[in-house]
Every structure is written in C-alpha cells, then in structure tokens.
Enzyme design. Structure first.
Site, PDB file in Angstrom:
ATOM      1  CG  ASP A  70     -11.819   0.771 -21.890  1.00  0.00           C
ATOM      2  OD1 ASP A  70     -13.022   0.732 -22.168  1.00  0.00           O
ATOM      3  OD2 ASP A  70     -11.109  -0.231 -21.735  1.00  0.00           O
ATOM      4  CD  GLU A 127       0.783  -5.891  10.711  1.00  0.00           C
ATOM      5  OE1 GLU A 127       1.071  -4.742  10.349  1.00  0.00           O
ATOM      6  OE2 GLU A 127      -0.386  -6.259  10.920  1.00  0.00           O
ATOM      7  NE  ARG A 133      -9.794  -3.318 -20.193  1.00  0.00           N
ATOM      8  CZ  ARG A 133     -10.945  -3.644 -20.745  1.00  0.00           C
ATOM      9  NH1 ARG A 133     -11.484  -4.807 -20.530  1.00  0.00           N
ATOM     10  NH2 ARG A 133     -11.583  -2.788 -21.515  1.00  0.00           N
ATOM     11  N   PRO A 172       0.812  -1.219   0.000  1.00  0.00           N
ATOM     12  CG  PRO A 172      -0.180  -1.168   2.107  1.00  0.00           C
ATOM     13  CD  PRO A 172       0.629  -2.032   1.211  1.00  0.00           C
TER      14      PRO A 172
HETATM   15  N1  SAM Z   1       1.502  -3.247   7.434  1.00  0.00           N
HETATM   16  C1  SAM Z   1       1.462  -2.844   6.057  1.00  0.00           C
HETATM   17  C2  SAM Z   1       1.349  -1.325   5.986  1.00  0.00           C
HETATM   18  O1  SAM Z   1       0.734  -0.740   6.870  1.00  0.00           O
HETATM   19  O2  SAM Z   1       1.828  -0.725   4.987  1.00  0.00           O
HETATM   20  C3  SAM Z   1       0.275  -3.462   5.350  1.00  0.00           C
HETATM   21  C4  SAM Z   1       0.404  -4.936   5.166  1.00  0.00           C
HETATM   22  S1  SAM Z   1      -0.989  -5.637   4.353  1.00  0.00           S
HETATM   23  C5  SAM Z   1      -2.005  -6.134   5.677  1.00  0.00           C
HETATM   24  C6  SAM Z   1      -0.361  -7.164   3.755  1.00  0.00           C
HETATM   25  C7  SAM Z   1       0.038  -7.189   2.304  1.00  0.00           C
HETATM   26  O3  SAM Z   1      -1.102  -6.911   1.493  1.00  0.00           O
HETATM   27  C8  SAM Z   1       1.071  -6.187   1.860  1.00  0.00           C
HETATM   28  O4  SAM Z   1       2.382  -6.631   2.111  1.00  0.00           O
HETATM   29  C9  SAM Z   1       0.800  -6.074   0.375  1.00  0.00           C
HETATM   30  O5  SAM Z   1       1.456  -7.077  -0.374  1.00  0.00           O
HETATM   31  C10 SAM Z   1      -0.690  -6.283   0.297  1.00  0.00           C
HETATM   32  N2  SAM Z   1      -1.474  -5.039   0.157  1.00  0.00           N
HETATM   33  C11 SAM Z   1      -2.354  -4.553   1.054  1.00  0.00           C
HETATM   34  N3  SAM Z   1      -2.921  -3.431   0.615  1.00  0.00           N
HETATM   35  C12 SAM Z   1      -2.394  -3.195  -0.616  1.00  0.00           C
HETATM   36  C13 SAM Z   1      -2.580  -2.158  -1.577  1.00  0.00           C
HETATM   37  N4  SAM Z   1      -3.405  -1.136  -1.372  1.00  0.00           N
HETATM   38  N5  SAM Z   1      -1.874  -2.241  -2.742  1.00  0.00           N
HETATM   39  C14 SAM Z   1      -1.015  -3.262  -2.951  1.00  0.00           C
HETATM   40  N6  SAM Z   1      -0.793  -4.250  -2.066  1.00  0.00           N
HETATM   41  C15 SAM Z   1      -1.476  -4.224  -0.917  1.00  0.00           C
END
Ligand code: SAM
Length: 232
Positions: free
Chosen positions: A169, A116, A154, A89
């Site tokens: 699109d 995490e 796509r 994220p």
């Molecule tokens: N503790 C991390 C933080 O606060 O940045 C978040 C970890 S999340 C629960 C677990 C995994 O989900 C991440 O390592 C990532 O691979 C994926 N993930 C969660 N949200 C995401 C997003 N918005 N975009 C891409 N990957 C995401």
C-alpha cells in the site's frame, strides 16, 4: 487487540464497524471494539456533559467529570489500561507510521470530543496523547476515531486476505503505490502496459518500483525526500 471508543454518539459507529475488513476482523476475533457513551457517566441534571467556557466565548466545552469517570470505568474492564488517545485537531498528525505503531498495541482507547472540544484538564489529567487526522476541524471525534480504527485494523496480522496487499500500500515503504490495472487489456483505447502482461516478474517488479518513484516524485515530492533520507 482491544479498541475502546469514548463518545457521545455511539450510534454513529454502527455502519462503519459492520462492513468489510473491520467487520470480518471482529468476527474472526482479531480485534474487539467496545463503545462507551460518555453521557452515561453524567452526574448533573439532565445528563449534562458540557458547559459554557470560562472567560466567555461561543459554544460549549466538554466537562471533566463525565469523561474522567467514563475513562476510569473503561480502563478497569481490562488488566491492560491501554494507550489513551484524545482526538483533537491540535494533536500529532495521524499517518501510516502511527497506524503501524498503534496496530502493535494490545489496547488503545480513543476519546472523541464534541462541541468546542475538551476542558483542558481532561488532556492534562488523563495524560492522554493528542492525535489529529488532519488540519481541518470536524464537528466531533467520531469520524476521526473511525478513520483510525479502519487504518489500524487492516494492518493487524491476517486482517487482509493477502498479507502482501497492506505491505504494498501507499506510504508503507514511504512511497505512493505503483499504478494498478485489471481486465480488460484495453478500455476506450487505453492499454495495460505491456510489461504487466509479459509474465516476467523480475521486469514487473522493476517497473513497479520505478513507477512508484515517479508517481511519488510527481504527486508527493515531500515523501520522496524523506524516503531518500531513510534509504541512505
Ligand atoms: N475548538 C476546537 C479547536 O479549535 O481546536 C475544535 C473542536 S471540534 C469542533 C470538536 C471535536 O471534534 C474535537 O474535540 C475533536 O474530538 C474532534 N475533531 C475535530 N477535528 C478533528 C481532527 N482534525 N482530528 C481529530 N479530532 C478532531
């Protein structure tokens, strides 16, 4: 194109990869999608891939060794070692521009995290670029990987029946798409705009362009500002 996904849950991909455009693109050889289970590379007892964070705190962190070994093994499977993307994220926000950019690559490797998230040395040591699908936190990188795969596939040449449908699109020219209508001409008193029934393609194009501008101005004025700048 080849897309690799490194994940702890390859089973999650069964359904999204086996329907519609993504399925057809694979059958027609436009894209090869390979799933690798990070857990297969665990060396510690009970196939452990995560551990508690140094310094304390909630949850578990994905360990370096299984991810590094999995990536190394996957990269060796092809002469092109690929553009490596860590799904997090905290990364660059995925959008249509990045989808276009990635669809031009010969190979991309998506690494899905869980728990995490990743030990920071995975990001540093692999040199992977970080990509996020939006400002919210999901439980794992599997859904983001599926979103990115769908958006890229796509855009591959010949993936869609009608080449124009991706070109028109939303976001492809920086605007939202114009409104679409299909049969019947009238439904519950709501009529299809006359211009679309006129057969005058010059007028239809003009109307669509105008509608796209109006819709974008109303719903996404931020996009319109960017569009105006790029037109200039
Ligand atoms: N503790 C991390 C933080 O606060 O940045 C978040 C970890 S999340 C629960 C677990 C995994 O989900 C991440 O390592 C990532 O691979 C994926 N993930 C969660 N949200 C995401 C997003 N918005 N975009 C891409 N990957 C995401």
């Amino acid at each position: 194109m080849r897309i690799d996904v490194l994940t702890l849950f390859p089973e999650m991909f069964a359904s999204p990869l086996n329907f519609s455009i993504v399925k057809r693109a694979q059958q027609r050889g436009l894209v090869q999608i390979a799933l690798s289970n990070i857990r297969d590379f665990a060396k510690s007892s009970y196939n452990k891939v995560d551990d508690s964070p140094y310094g304390g705190g909630a949850g578990m962190v994905l360990m370096c060794q299984p991810v590094f070994d999995c990536l190394e093994s996957v990269q060796k499977q092809d002469s092109n070692s690929g553009r490596v993307i860590l799904l997090t994220p905290q990364g660059r926000k995925f959008d249509q521009q990045l989808a276009k950019e990635l669809s031009a690559e010969k190979r991309i490797i998506l690494i899905a995290g869980h728990y995490e998230g990743f030990d920071e040395r995975i990001r540093i040591g692999t040199g992977a670029e970080e990509v996020s699908i939006g400002d919210y936190v999901l439980s794992g990188g599997e859904l983001p990987a599926m979103v990115i795969i769908d958006a890229i596939v796509r855009l591959l040449p010949d993936a869609l029946g009608d080449e124009d449908s991706a070109a028109n699109d939303s976001f492809s020219d920086g605007l939202l798409e114009y409104p679409q209508y299909t049969r019947p001409e009238e439904f519950k008193g709501l009529k299809v705009p006359d211009v679309l029934l006129s057969g005058n393609h010059k007028e239809i194009d003009k109307w669509r362009k105008q509608q796209a501008l109006e819709k974008t101005e109303k719903q996404r004025p931020d996009l319109l500002d960017k569009h105006k700048k790029s037109e200039k």
